[in-house]
Write a protein that holds these residues in place. Structure first.
Motif, mmCIF file in Angstrom:
data_model
loop_
_atom_site.group_PDB
_atom_site.id
_atom_site.type_symbol
_atom_site.label_atom_id
_atom_site.label_comp_id
_atom_site.label_asym_id
_atom_site.label_seq_id
_atom_site.Cartn_x
_atom_site.Cartn_y
_atom_site.Cartn_z
ATOM 1 N N VAL A 1 0.816 12.091 0.902
ATOM 2 C CA VAL A 1 2.163 12.222 0.330
ATOM 3 C C VAL A 1 2.317 11.288 -0.869
ATOM 4 O O VAL A 1 2.775 11.698 -1.945
ATOM 5 C CB VAL A 1 3.242 11.919 1.388
ATOM 6 N N LEU A 2 1.917 10.028 -0.712
ATOM 7 C CA LEU A 2 2.082 9.051 -1.790
ATOM 8 C C LEU A 2 1.179 9.339 -2.977
ATOM 9 O O LEU A 2 1.508 8.996 -4.116
ATOM 10 C CB LEU A 2 1.822 7.640 -1.262
ATOM 11 N N ALA A 3 0.033 9.967 -2.730
ATOM 12 C CA ALA A 3 -0.921 10.251 -3.813
ATOM 13 C C ALA A 3 -0.567 11.502 -4.605
ATOM 14 O O ALA A 3 -1.143 11.736 -5.670
ATOM 15 C CB ALA A 3 -2.327 10.399 -3.231
ATOM 16 N N ASP A 4 0.372 12.291 -4.111
ATOM 17 C CA ASP A 4 0.713 13.569 -4.754
ATOM 18 C C ASP A 4 1.743 13.346 -5.857
ATOM 19 O O ASP A 4 2.939 13.222 -5.605
ATOM 20 C CB ASP A 4 1.266 14.544 -3.705
ATOM 21 N N SER A 5 1.279 13.270 -7.099
ATOM 22 C CA SER A 5 2.169 13.003 -8.230
ATOM 23 C C SER A 5 3.118 14.159 -8.527
ATOM 24 O O SER A 5 4.054 14.004 -9.316
ATOM 25 C CB SER A 5 1.347 12.667 -9.478
ATOM 26 N N SER A 6 2.882 15.329 -7.918
ATOM 27 C CA SER A 6 3.818 16.440 -8.119
ATOM 28 C C SER A 6 5.109 16.229 -7.329
ATOM 29 O O SER A 6 6.114 16.896 -7.582
ATOM 30 C CB SER A 6 3.172 17.766 -7.698
ATOM 31 N N ILE A 7 5.091 15.296 -6.377
ATOM 32 C CA ILE A 7 6.303 14.937 -5.643
ATOM 33 C C ILE A 7 7.003 13.837 -6.432
ATOM 34 O O ILE A 7 6.389 12.820 -6.752
ATOM 35 C CB ILE A 7 5.981 14.419 -4.228
ATOM 36 N N PRO A 8 8.268 13.989 -6.796
ATOM 37 C CA PRO A 8 8.975 12.937 -7.545
ATOM 38 C C PRO A 8 8.870 11.598 -6.822
ATOM 39 O O PRO A 8 8.893 11.537 -5.593
ATOM 40 C CB PRO A 8 10.423 13.441 -7.587
#
Length: 320
Positions: A78-85
């Motif tokens: 979750v934290l590594a996914d830059s597509s998530i604001p």
């Protein structure tokens, strides 16, 4: 009705994972079933939502624990996914971290359960390193963890600051698990004290009251015996009220007598405590807290203090 549901960015529900909670879509003022508990999310799910311009799913508040557990299991992804604001990642982290941290502070836990919760927290902190290294992440986290003066609220705030400063040192990541957990548990001994005592200003306590209050680092180490804490964690709990000038407690350690990571916890504890509303006073602003710490010449290690200032400054939290 909206308060019955938690909005969750669609990207938080990761492809090729199973979520043990029901998700809903919101259509006008109605919540419509989207997925059932235990259903496998696929890349096709994500694509279908994106094609329909749907960026938010909803989870019933009755299933908040399952949502927190899901994020805990997948926090690194979750934290590594830059597509998530970044604000959404910070919200997801805070919700799950609060849940994991609260479990550590349940009273009368048997040693086996305390050890289990401690191991969970260590793993969670280790997998969260990316957000502690991010100035934007720290800025968002600081907004979300600022409220509350329960011991675990303060522990969580101290953990975030400790992790961010620790990671500014070469090799700091190697100590992240032990010192992050030690920072979380630094006030664990206060659970053994009279709750009314904890509402008092330590600087205004009578002699006997202050003597009791000063025992909480030792009580914390004793209470954590069932984990058992690694040496670094013990140091964080035992030394968090020591001072550079040797006028702290319980050991009156001076300067180099204290490990550098314990100095970081001590400093971050002091800053977080000042910026957090207490029963006996309002919260300091970040600027006021840093100024108070800077002006107390015997309190801090200068290198640790400057690293804290730089971390907060990079995140646009404080300017001194």
């Amino acid at each position: 009705m909206s308060e019955l549901y938690i909005p969750v960015p669609t990207r938080i529900i990761l492809p090729n994972t199973k979520a043990n909670f029901v998700t809903y879509l919101k259509q006008d003022d109605t919540y419509v079933l989207y997925s059932i508990s235990g259903e496998q999310f696929s890349p096709e799910h994500q694509l279908r939502l994106e094609l329909q311009d749907i960026t938010t799913l909803y989870v019933s508040r009755e299933e908040e624990e399952e949502l927190n557990a899901y994020v805990e299991r997948h926090i690194a992804r979750v934290l590594a996914d830059s597509s998530i604001p970044i604000h959404a990642r910070a919200e997801a982290w805070t919700r799950s971290a609060s849940s994991v941290g609260r479990d550590l502070f349940e009273k009368k836990l048997p040693p086996s359960m305390l050890k289990k919760h401690y191991d969970r927290f260590e793993k969670f902190i280790t997998e969260s390193a990316s957000i502690f290294k991010s100035p934007e992440g720290l800025r968002e986290l600081s907004k979300l963890i600022a409220d509350g003066y329960d011991i675990y609220h303060h522990g969580l705030g101290t953990t975030v600051l400790t992790a961010s400063v620790l990671l500014s040192f070469e090799g700091g990541e190697d100590l992240l698990a032990e010192c992050g957990a030690g920072a979380m548990l630094h006030d664990y001994g206060k659970l053994k004290l009279d709750p009314e005592l904890l509402k008092m200003d330590p600087t205004l306590m009578k002699y006997g009251e202050k003597q009791k209050w000063d025992t909480h680092p030792i009580l914390g180490v004793q209470a954590c015996a069932g984990i058992p804490l690694p040496p670094e964690g013990i140091h964080c709990v035992l030394f968090h009220h020591e001072r550079e000038d040797g006028k702290g407690f319980p050991g009156r350690l001076k300067g180099e007598d204290m490990p550098f990571y314990a100095r970081i916890v001590s400093l971050c504890d002091h800053y977080d405590r000042l910026t957090r509303k207490q029963h006996y006073r309002s919260a300091y602003t970040p600027f006021e807290a840093l100024k108070a710490i800077r002006d107390d010449k015997g309190l801090y290690n200068r290198d640790a203090f400057m690293r804290l200032v730089n971390v907060l400054s990079d995140a646009n939290i404080a300017d001194l």
